[in-house]
Design a protein around this motif. Structure first.
Motif, PDB file in Angstrom:
ATOM      1  N   THR A 133      49.511  55.632  32.946  1.00 25.62           N
ATOM      2  CA  THR A 133      48.593  56.297  33.865  1.00 25.62           C
ATOM      3  C   THR A 133      47.941  55.275  34.773  1.00 25.62           C
ATOM      4  O   THR A 133      47.791  55.489  35.966  1.00 25.62           O
ATOM      5  N   SER A 134      47.579  54.125  34.232  1.00 32.49           N
ATOM      6  CA  SER A 134      47.066  52.978  34.983  1.00 32.49           C
ATOM      7  C   SER A 134      47.231  51.757  34.095  1.00 32.49           C
ATOM      8  O   SER A 134      47.438  51.885  32.887  1.00 32.49           O
ATOM      9  N   PHE A 135      47.190  50.595  34.712  1.00 37.70           N
ATOM     10  CA  PHE A 135      47.244  49.368  33.914  1.00 37.70           C
ATOM     11  C   PHE A 135      46.507  48.253  34.623  1.00 37.70           C
ATOM     12  O   PHE A 135      46.297  48.295  35.830  1.00 37.70           O
ATOM     13  N   SER A 139      45.755  38.911  31.942  1.00 32.64           N
ATOM     14  CA  SER A 139      46.197  37.518  32.082  1.00 32.64           C
ATOM     15  C   SER A 139      47.716  37.513  32.062  1.00 32.64           C
ATOM     16  O   SER A 139      48.345  38.568  31.947  1.00 32.64           O
ATOM     17  N   SER A 140      48.309  36.335  32.125  1.00 40.11           N
ATOM     18  CA  SER A 140      49.772  36.250  32.101  1.00 40.11           C
ATOM     19  C   SER A 140      50.336  36.685  30.751  1.00 40.11           C
ATOM     20  O   SER A 140      51.531  36.950  30.627  1.00 40.11           O
ATOM     21  N   THR A 141      49.461  36.821  29.738  1.00 44.85           N
ATOM     22  CA  THR A 141      49.919  37.190  28.396  1.00 44.85           C
ATOM     23  C   THR A 141      49.322  38.497  27.879  1.00 44.85           C
ATOM     24  O   THR A 141      49.572  38.872  26.729  1.00 44.85           O
ATOM     25  N   SER A 142      48.543  39.195  28.705  1.00 42.41           N
ATOM     26  CA  SER A 142      47.889  40.417  28.225  1.00 42.41           C
ATOM     27  C   SER A 142      47.735  41.457  29.331  1.00 42.41           C
ATOM     28  O   SER A 142      47.329  41.138  30.444  1.00 42.41           O
ATOM     29  N   ILE A 143      48.079  42.701  28.990  1.00 41.09           N
ATOM     30  CA  ILE A 143      47.911  43.849  29.886  1.00 41.09           C
ATOM     31  C   ILE A 143      47.250  44.960  29.084  1.00 41.09           C
ATOM     32  O   ILE A 143      47.594  45.183  27.927  1.00 41.09           O
ATOM     33  N   THR A 144      46.304  45.674  29.730  1.00 47.84           N
ATOM     34  CA  THR A 144      45.794  46.906  29.126  1.00 47.84           C
ATOM     35  C   THR A 144      46.378  48.056  29.937  1.00 47.84           C
ATOM     36  O   THR A 144      46.396  48.010  31.173  1.00 47.84           O
ATOM     37  N   ALA A 145      46.897  49.059  29.244  1.00 47.41           N
ATOM     38  CA  ALA A 145      47.543  50.197  29.913  1.00 47.41           C
ATOM     39  C   ALA A 145      47.070  51.494  29.285  1.00 47.41           C
ATOM     40  O   ALA A 145      46.825  51.569  28.079  1.00 47.41           O
ATOM     41  N   VAL A 146      46.955  52.523  30.126  1.00 45.07           N
ATOM     42  CA  VAL A 146      46.532  53.840  29.648  1.00 45.07           C
ATOM     43  C   VAL A 146      47.782  54.675  29.389  1.00 45.07           C
ATOM     44  O   VAL A 146      48.638  54.837  30.262  1.00 45.07           O
ATOM     45  N   MET A 147      47.854  55.206  28.164  1.00 42.71           N
ATOM     46  CA  MET A 147      49.003  56.008  27.724  1.00 42.71           C
ATOM     47  C   MET A 147      49.128  57.277  28.571  1.00 42.71           C
ATOM     48  O   MET A 147      48.175  58.032  28.710  1.00 42.71           O
ATOM     49  N   PRO A 148      50.307  57.521  29.174  1.00 43.64           N
ATOM     50  CA  PRO A 148      50.505  58.745  29.947  1.00 43.64           C
ATOM     51  C   PRO A 148      50.657  59.947  29.019  1.00 43.64           C
ATOM     52  O   PRO A 148      50.825  59.790  27.810  1.00 43.64           O
ATOM     53  N   SER A 149      50.616  61.155  29.581  1.00 47.71           N
ATOM     54  CA  SER A 149      50.798  62.344  28.748  1.00 47.71           C
ATOM     55  C   SER A 149      52.254  62.396  28.274  1.00 47.71           C
ATOM     56  O   SER A 149      53.146  61.837  28.894  1.00 47.71           O
ATOM     57  N   GLY A 150      52.459  63.076  27.164  1.00 44.90           N
ATOM     58  CA  GLY A 150      53.799  63.189  26.599  1.00 44.90           C
ATOM     59  C   GLY A 150      53.736  63.647  25.159  1.00 44.90           C
ATOM     60  O   GLY A 150      52.664  63.843  24.596  1.00 44.90           O
ATOM     61  N   THR A 151      54.898  63.793  24.568  1.00 43.88           N
ATOM     62  CA  THR A 151      54.975  64.246  23.180  1.00 43.88           C
ATOM     63  C   THR A 151      55.037  63.050  22.259  1.00 43.88           C
ATOM     64  O   THR A 151      55.364  61.942  22.661  1.00 43.88           O
TER      65      THR A 151
END
Length: 175
Positions: A133-135, A139-151
């Motif tokens: 959904t967004s991310f 840093s070059s070694t870490s990303i935070t991401a929002v889980m999209p909708s799905g099953t």
């Protein structure tokens, strides 16, 4: 910018400027830069002269402007040619690698922290076939991401940069 090129002046904070009809600068150095998805950069430079100016007709509710026509001149600084161009190739690099994700079993709209290498400049994060959904590249070694909708079920994580797409990291999501 067009007004500055047209009249050789910069407007004040209120957009006001005065115009001396007795003359203004018509000779400029034009510079363009294109940045490609691969990371390569093409730059062009030319000495130009303004050959025409067309002011938009005022229409209520429309944005007005001035269209300038310029001609590239032969330039001694460009070897008596019209345009100078140079390429800055993309830095060599390797595709990112995903090594971990937490928490496990995240549901729709939950934030997942992805760990690995080569994340700088990430252009996509996917959970299975769905884009996050967004991310945010922390840093070059870490990303935070929002889980999209799905099953619920398998949702392998991949990260894409200009250097390619990462390995598929096995991940199981909640509904």
């Amino acid at each position: 910018m067009v007004r500055e090129l047209s009249y050789g002046k910069t407007a004040d904070a209120n957009g006001y400027l005065t115009i001396d009809a007795g003359g203004h600068a018509v000779e400029y150095v034009a510079f363009t830069e294109e940045i490609f998805k691969s990371g390569a950069i093409r730059r062009r430079i030319a000495e130009v002269s303004v050959t025409g100016a067309k002011v938009d007709k005022s229409e209520r509710g429309a944005v007005n402007g001035t269209e300038l026509t310029c001609a590239a001149k032969r330039s001694a600084s460009l070897g008596n040619d019209h345009i100078g161009e140079w390429w800055l190739p993309a830095s060599s690099g390797t595709a990112p690698t995903v090594t971990a994700a937490s928490p496990s079993g995240a549901a729709t709209a939950a934030t997942v922290t992805i760990t690995g290498t080569g994340f700088t400049g990430a252009t996509a994060v996917k959970f299975g076939a769905a884009n996050a959904t967004s991310f945010n590249v922390v840093s070059s070694t870490s990303i935070t991401a929002v889980m999209p909708s799905g099953t619920s079920g398998s949702a392998e994580i991949t990260v894409t940069t200009a250097y390619g797409t990462s390995n598929s990291f096995a991940y199981t999501r909640a509904a």
